[in-house]
Design a protein around this motif. Sequence first.
Motif, short mmCIF file in Angstrom:
data_model
loop_
_atom_site.label_atom_id
_atom_site.label_comp_id
_atom_site.label_asym_id
_atom_site.label_seq_id
_atom_site.Cartn_x
_atom_site.Cartn_y
_atom_site.Cartn_z
N ALA A 70 0.82 -1.21 0.00
CA ALA A 70 0.00 0.00 0.00
C ALA A 70 0.86 1.27 0.00
O ALA A 70 0.33 2.37 -0.11
CB ALA A 70 -0.93 0.00 1.21
N GLY A 71 2.16 1.10 0.14
CA GLY A 71 3.05 2.26 0.12
C GLY A 71 3.21 2.97 1.45
O GLY A 71 3.78 4.05 1.51
N LEU A 72 2.74 2.36 2.53
CA LEU A 72 2.84 3.00 3.85
C LEU A 72 4.08 2.59 4.63
O LEU A 72 4.47 3.27 5.58
CB LEU A 72 1.59 2.68 4.68
N VAL A 73 4.67 1.46 4.26
CA VAL A 73 5.80 0.91 5.02
C VAL A 73 6.90 0.51 4.05
O VAL A 73 6.64 0.08 2.93
CB VAL A 73 5.33 -0.32 5.84
N ARG A 111 15.55 -7.58 9.26
CA ARG A 111 14.82 -6.71 8.35
C ARG A 111 14.00 -5.76 9.22
O ARG A 111 13.17 -6.20 10.01
CB ARG A 111 13.91 -7.53 7.43
N LEU A 112 14.30 -4.48 9.08
CA LEU A 112 13.59 -3.47 9.87
C LEU A 112 12.52 -2.81 9.02
O LEU A 112 12.76 -2.39 7.88
CB LEU A 112 14.57 -2.40 10.37
N TYR A 113 11.35 -2.70 9.59
CA TYR A 113 10.22 -2.06 8.92
C TYR A 113 10.06 -0.66 9.49
O TYR A 113 10.21 -0.43 10.69
CB TYR A 113 8.95 -2.89 9.13
N HIS A 114 9.75 0.29 8.61
CA HIS A 114 9.55 1.66 9.04
C HIS A 114 8.52 2.32 8.13
O HIS A 114 8.25 1.85 7.02
CB HIS A 114 10.88 2.44 9.04
N LEU A 115 7.95 3.42 8.59
CA LEU A 115 6.95 4.12 7.79
C LEU A 115 7.59 4.75 6.57
O LEU A 115 8.73 5.20 6.62
CB LEU A 115 6.26 5.19 8.64
N ASP A 116 6.85 4.78 5.48
CA ASP A 116 7.30 5.37 4.23
C ASP A 116 6.75 6.79 4.13
O ASP A 116 5.54 6.97 3.98
CB ASP A 116 6.82 4.53 3.05
#
Length: 100
Positions: free
Chosen positions: A54-57, A66-71
């Motif tokens: 969705a392009g948010l993360v 693997r680190l996830y962060h807001l886009d």
Amino acid sequence: MQTYQDGLAALGDPTRRAIFELLAEGPTPVGELAALLPVSRPAVSQHLRVLTEAGLVRVRAEGTRRLYHLDPAGLAAVRDYLDRFWARALADFKTAVEES
């Protein structure tokens, strides 16, 4: 651009909203997110995939994690979409006050 629609749809799920809110605090690996939520690690991974699509993360590799962060770009698209409604609501409010 469909990012705002995809982003809004992705945030319609309460678990994804919770993950999104946790990521607002900073980059986080799947395991840490799963430890904070009442769902399994595979479920968190699936939710992260939806948020990413969705392009948010975004995800980045840091060593073996693997680190996830807001886009920021995805957030900007959703905010721009919502700001249109906010601007209209403020204009309508101003008109109502001036007519009183």
